[in-house]
Design a protein around this motif. Structure first.
Motif, PDB file in Angstrom:
ATOM      1  N   TYR A 290      -2.371  16.144  -3.143  1.00  0.00           N
ATOM      2  CA  TYR A 290      -3.476  15.627  -3.969  1.00  0.00           C
ATOM      3  C   TYR A 290      -4.709  15.402  -3.084  1.00  0.00           C
ATOM      4  CZ  TYR A 290      -5.955  12.822  -7.416  1.00  0.00           C
ATOM      5  OH  TYR A 290      -6.877  12.353  -8.306  1.00  0.00           O
TER       6      TYR A 290
ATOM      7  N   SER B 216       2.823  15.525  -4.218  1.00  0.00           N
ATOM      8  CA  SER B 216       1.983  14.328  -4.243  1.00  0.00           C
ATOM      9  C   SER B 216       1.030  14.301  -3.056  1.00  0.00           C
ATOM     10  CB  SER B 216       2.863  13.078  -4.250  1.00  0.00           C
ATOM     11  OG  SER B 216       2.079  11.900  -4.213  1.00  0.00           O
ATOM     12  N   GLU B 217       1.520  14.671  -1.873  1.00  0.00           N
ATOM     13  CA  GLU B 217       0.680  14.636  -0.676  1.00  0.00           C
ATOM     14  C   GLU B 217      -0.394  15.716  -0.687  1.00  0.00           C
ATOM     15  OE1 GLU B 217       3.143  14.757   2.772  1.00  0.00           O
ATOM     16  OE2 GLU B 217       3.907  12.712   2.501  1.00  0.00           O
TER      17      GLU B 217
ATOM     18  N   ARG C 204      -1.100  20.964 -11.755  1.00  0.00           N
ATOM     19  CA  ARG C 204      -2.074  19.879 -11.673  1.00  0.00           C
ATOM     20  C   ARG C 204      -3.414  20.455 -11.240  1.00  0.00           C
ATOM     21  NH1 ARG C 204      -0.275  16.471  -7.354  1.00  0.00           N
ATOM     22  NH2 ARG C 204      -1.569  17.693  -5.931  1.00  0.00           N
TER      23      ARG C 204
ATOM     24  N   ALA D 119       8.732  16.305  -4.855  1.00  0.00           N
ATOM     25  CA  ALA D 119       7.696  15.430  -5.399  1.00  0.00           C
ATOM     26  C   ALA D 119       6.777  14.925  -4.297  1.00  0.00           C
ATOM     27  CB  ALA D 119       8.344  14.262  -6.133  1.00  0.00           C
ATOM     28  N   ARG D 120       7.353  14.623  -3.138  1.00  0.00           N
ATOM     29  CA  ARG D 120       6.528  14.171  -2.015  1.00  0.00           C
ATOM     30  C   ARG D 120       5.557  15.267  -1.581  1.00  0.00           C
ATOM     31  NH1 ARG D 120       5.914  15.087   2.989  1.00  0.00           N
ATOM     32  NH2 ARG D 120       7.610  16.625   3.029  1.00  0.00           N
TER      33      ARG D 120
ATOM     34  N   ASP E 234       6.641  11.345  -9.797  1.00  0.00           N
ATOM     35  CA  ASP E 234       6.388  11.165  -8.366  1.00  0.00           C
ATOM     36  C   ASP E 234       5.525  12.291  -7.796  1.00  0.00           C
ATOM     37  OD1 ASP E 234       8.088   9.121  -8.853  1.00  0.00           O
ATOM     38  OD2 ASP E 234       9.662   9.754  -7.462  1.00  0.00           O
ATOM     39  N   GLY E 235       5.638  13.466  -8.380  1.00  0.00           N
ATOM     40  CA  GLY E 235       4.830  14.574  -7.898  1.00  0.00           C
ATOM     41  C   GLY E 235       3.442  14.623  -8.475  1.00  0.00           C
ATOM     42  N   ASN E 236       3.178  13.773  -9.498  1.00  0.00           N
ATOM     43  CA  ASN E 236       1.850  13.705 -10.117  1.00  0.00           C
ATOM     44  C   ASN E 236       1.431  15.068 -10.667  1.00  0.00           C
ATOM     45  OD1 ASN E 236      -0.590  12.673 -10.986  1.00  0.00           O
ATOM     46  ND2 ASN E 236      -1.584  12.843  -8.971  1.00  0.00           N
TER      47      ASN E 236
END
Length: 1003
Positions: free
Chosen positions: A862, A859-860, A911, A855-856, A890-892
């Motif tokens: 993005y 997310s990063e 995404r 997830a990190r 958390d991973g959006n």
């Protein structure tokens, strides 16, 4: 120089051979120089332009563009090069005349390669790249490859009295072959990565090769001059009347047979002598070539041994994979302990006979024939029996004839590795390979039977034919006997190293690979650079040949040589990318160069049963330990070897150390029985041939066109995730081609494959990506290698990989989980793709920590678009600490279809893209997991998704309401009873799901 007869006619013409060589040099340089000058003067901007860029990015022309595209330079070049052909053929023939020898066939090989090289030159000269690009390239590659035997063989064949010529040829040839490295590098930058200006740099090295090529041939002028070689053209009568000095060497070219003087013997001047006085009968001819045929047979029989030996563990491990635990089939490994039967004296005596050797090898052929059996269990029984039969004569040969077997066993291993390199990393005669998966079992078995017939019918009393000048004495009794344990430990470790690291040329590459940076691979690629491993194996084997021939094997038994091996092992284990691979290449040189040391050390024990049985026991223990390092979660006591490949490497080198001449232990191996000049010649030529074939295979696989997505211009991308269970299908056979067929039919641009790290002896040291990338064209990134202790991950992409990072996800308790994070250039938009394989259901903490790390990563990334392709042990909508909610929130990212609640392991998340379809395809009998695929459309370049609400994302549609390019293949509609393709069909929903784009979507 010429002379006249009494009537005033010219009787003959005498030419200096050096003049012919000089004419060749002048004409060749004139042909290329005139074409270059005319091209630069008349068509400069046209000949520097290529498919990637033109002037000013590209400012110097390639050879092909200069000589083949425009009038008049093309025509001037072809006329001059045609004039060059006569002196060129004469040069090749004259060199053979000077260099031919009764002791070696090397000059004949050089002559043959020189003739074929000349003909292939005509091919790429008169069939230009604009005429037929593929044919032009084939002739060009053939010409370059033939420079290996022509140049290297020419150096060795040069007379020792022409030391200056030999030195010049060595320097020029070294420059030629070293120039190929940057040449290939810049060609890849141009052809694959389409870098403007790269072709200009490529062109400089291409012209450099032309210059060095002609310069190498120009050395013949000095050789002819030093040997005072002349060519006399005319009648023999005129020649006999010549006043030329008698010490000058002549080649007579004419139609009249030489007259015999009265002083000659009747035998020589008789014209009615029977044919047998001047020609060999067929029997004598075969007898003269029998040693070479026997040597070839021995190599092939060694190849069959290695093929059977390396197939045993993959055959038995099929059952362990399905059970994910000790399945009982592991006991088949101990069939390698069959040398214990040699403890029966009559058995040992019988195996040392011709009939005993033949019988045991014939029984071992059952391992090749096992491919006909459909049951994996039946194949295992037959392969275990064949391995047991193969080991017995093999260890006897190692002990009885270590010098010769050092050569033959090494060449058999190289042939096995080469066959895998050519055949997409699969040995074509393995029993779990058949015709559907690239096997050539029938052909391999027929060749084996022919080799065995030759072996059985040899005229020598021993089990193999002694080659001319061969020392028939065994190891000297004056050497002190070695303790059997000191002989056994190195032998067992040595066999393990050969099997685990050198049975496939790309295994060392997998150990060092880390991905891409700035659109370029950080290290070597298996399908393109595997022949470098063969090169270093060849170097090591050439050292063995030299040491055995010159009785200097003690140099390969010195502690300094062992220290070199230890340093190489450390570099391979510690470093990554090219430095790590260079360490592996050095280890390949060391290992192949240690063959005589290990075999002579084992043979000096004079305790054949204890030595060989214990050696194979050591091999078995090291093989199990290497598996335990990654399979620790499924085996008893695995926790002690978890991720400890370093311990395995230390153990194998420690065992190997006992074979070397340590001063504290006193001298043991001081010399070894030498081998004949014929064996040296055969071995050297075979090594060269194997290396050439490896290079040709790499060049054949070399990409000749840019990799393209299936639907270029549509800004559309299809992605899939598939866990393919180590490339072994439900029938226990290789599944590479079946996987490729489904990926091709689904037209997947991006694919994540899991359970793919096969560079271990339990999986056959294979590469599951080779068939797909070589036949379909993909960029490939293999996840963490064997020294990272995961089950492996692979990313295949039709789009360039800008950067990639390999992750080892947090795993405090369970198995290590790999992940690949890659940034792709998708129609000019950077898209992050994550491929991962998470832990097991039994380790909830591992799964939670791994999900947080994934997830990190997402997310990063993005606001960059993201596609997640992973194996995640969770139910849809499962709350924390289960992975699903962690990854989504958390991973959006979004689930590919949140209403699909029948999933457990495989998930596609995304995404920043428009998802237009989603399908689940049944696995058939390929693996234990289905293939999931999804199709995405990128927003217009520079724009993002305008509406990411749930309503906008779930505008369900029928396929007929979408353009046909959005449809998945119609042939895969069906079920288990009817329809589908090769057992694959759309299941769960029985159809792909389609989604309409929002009205305000900008695409």
């Amino acid at each position: 120089m010429s002379s006249k007869d009494k009537d005033g006619h010219v009787g003959h013409l005498v030419l200096k051979a050096s003049t012919i060589a000089r004419a060749h040099t002048i004409l060749a340089y004139a042909a290329f120089a005139s074409a270059l000058a005319l091209g630069l003067l008349l068509h400069y901007k046209k000949i520097v332009k290529n498919g990637v860029a033109g002037y000013p990015e590209e400012w110097f022309p390639s050879v092909s563009a200069t000589i083949g595209d425009w009038y008049p330079e093309r025509n001037v070049f072809q006329i001059l090069i045609a004039l060059t052909s006569g002196p060129r053929l004469a040069l090749v023939s004259l060199l053979y005349y000077l260099q031919r020898s009764q002791e070696t066939s090397l000059p004949g090989i050089v002559f043959t390669s020189g003739i074929v090289r000349t003909l292939s030159c005509g091919g790429w000269v008169y069939i230009t790249s604009s005429d037929d690009h593929d044919i032009h390239d084939v002739f060009m590659i053939t010409y370059i490859v033939l420079n290996l035997p022509w140049m290297i063989g020419g150096i060795y064949a040069t007379s020792h009295k022409c030391t200056s010529v030999r030195k010049k040829r060595s320097i020029i040839a070294s420059g030629f072959f070293l120039s190929i490295v940057p040449l290939v590098y810049f060609f890849i930058q141009h052809k694959v990565y389409r870098v403007p200006g790269a072709y200009t740099h490529y062109s400089f090295f291409e012209w450099g090769l032309i210059f060095l090529d002609v310069l190498y041939d120009a050395c013949a002028e000095e050789e002819f001059r030093l040997n005072d070689l002349h060519v006399a053209i005319g009648t023999s009568k005129a020649l006999n009347g010549s006043v030329a000095p008698t010490q000058v060497k002549y080649i007579h070219i004419g139609s009249s047979p030489p007259r015999q003087s009265r002083s000659e013997s009747p035998k020589l001047k008789s014209t009615t002598a029977p044919a047998q006085n001047w020609s060999l009968t067929l029997t004598n001819l075969l007898s003269s070539y029998r040693p070479y045929i026997s040597f070839t047979s021995d190599i092939y029989l060694s190849y069959i041994f290695w093929s059977i030996f390396t197939s045993l563990i993959p055959t038995l491990f099929y059952f362990s994979v399905w059970e994910l635990a000790i399945a009982g089939s592991e006991l088949a490994l101990f069939s390698t302990l069959s040398p214990i039967w040699l403890s029966i004296p009559p058995m040992l005596s019988w195996v040392r006979t011709r009939g005993g050797q033949t019988t045991m090898q014939l029984l071992s052929f059952a391992g090749v024939a096992a491919y006909t059996l459909q049951s994996p269990l039946h194949r295992l029984f037959l392969v275990a029996f064949a391995t047991s039969a193969a080991m017995i004569p093999q260890v006897v040969n190692w002990i009885d004839d270590p010098s010769y077997q050092s050569i033959v066993t090494a060449l058999g291993l190289m042939l096995s590795s080469l066959s895998k390199h050519i055949n997409h990393s699969n040995n074509p005669i393995w029993p779990f390979i058949d015709e559907r998966s690239g096997g050539h079992n029938k052909e391999g078995l027929v060749l084996g039977l022919l080799a065995l017939c030759e072996f059985f019918t040899r005229p020598d009393e021993r089990a193999r034919t002694p080659l001319p000048d061969e020392d028939k004495d065994g190891p000297t009794d004056s050497e002190p006997a070695t303790h059997w344990l000191v002989g056994a430990l190195p032998l067992g470790s040595f066999i393990f190293i050969l099997h685990s690291l050198l049975s496939d040329p790309s295994t060392l590459i997998a150990w060092s690979w880390t991905g891409y940076e700035d659109r370029r691979p950080r290290g070597p690629l298996p399908h393109l650079h595997g022949s470098l491993t063969h090169l270093c194996q060849s170097i090591g084997l050439l050292l063995v040949i030299y040491a055995l021939r010159s009785s200097k094997t003690h140099l390969l038994a010195s502690p300094l040589w062992f220290a070199f091996g230890c340093a190489s092992t450390y570099a391979m284990y510690t470093f990554r990318n090219w430095p790590g691979y260079f360490g592996g290449l050095a280890l390949a040189v060391f290992t192949m160069g240690s063959f005589p040391t290990i075999l002579h050390n084992a043979s000096s024990t004079r305790a054949i049963v204890k030595t060989t049985f214990t050696a194979m026991l050591v091999y078995c223990l090291l093989a199990l330990a290497s598996v335990w390092t990654v399979a620790y979660a499924f085996v008893p006591g695995g926790v002690y070897l978890r991720e400890r490949t370093d311990l395995v490497l230390v153990a194998q080198m420690a065992c190997l150390a006992l074979a070397f001449n340590w001063p504290a232990l006193g001298p043991r191996l001081t010399s070894a029985n030498t081998i004949s000049s014929t064996v040296v010649s055969c071995a050297r030529n075979t090594v060269t041939l194997f290396f050439i074939l490896g290079v040709l295979a790499s060049l054949y696989r070399f990409p000749t066109a840019p990799i393209q997505p299936f639907r270029p211009g549509q800004r559309m991308l299809r992605a899939g995730i598939w866990t393919i269970h180590f490339g072994i299908d439900n029938e226990g056979r290789d599944s590479q081609r079946r996987v490729m067929n489904l990926i091709r039919d689904m037209e997947l641009d991006v694919v994540g494959l899991l359970e793919t790290d096969l560079h271990r002896i339990v999986y056959g040291n294979r590469d599951l990506t080779r068939v797909i990338i070589e036949e379909m064209g993909y960029y490939v990134d293999l996840g963490p290698g064997p020294n990272s202790h995961t089950w492996g991950a692979v990313l295949l992409s039709k789009f360039p990989i800008i950067n990639s990072t390999h992750h080892l996800l947090p795993s405090p308790h369970g198995e290590l989980a790999p992940a690949i994070e890659a940034v792709l250039d998708v129609y000019g938009t950077a898209v992050t793709v994550v491929v991962s394989h998470n832990g097991q259901e039994e380790d909830p903490l591992d799964r939670e920590l791994q999900s947080k790390e994934l997830a990190r990563i997402m997310s990063e990334a993005y606001p960059r678009p993201v596609i997640f392709l992973g194996y995640v042990v969770t139910r849809p909508h499962a709350l924390r600490p289960n992975p699903y909610q962690i990854l989504i929130e958390d991973g959006n990212v979004h689930d590919v279809d949140q209403d699909d609640d029948d999933r457990w392991c495989e998930y596609i998340l995304y995404r920043g893209l428009y998802r237009t379809s989603y399908a689940r395809i049944s696995r058939s009998s390929v693996t234990d997991t289905e293939l999931q695929v999804a199709q995405f459309v990128l927003p217009r370049h520079g724009r993002g998704v305008t509406n990411e609400t749930e309503a906008a994302r779930y505008l369900r549609s029928r396929k007929e309401e979408l353009p046909p390019e959005h449809w998945f293949p119609m042939a895969y509609y069906g079920n288990q009873r009817w329809g589908g393709v090769n057992g694959h069909f759309y299941h769960v929903f029985n159809t792909p799901l389609y989604y309409a784009l929002p009205d305000d979507a900008e695409i």
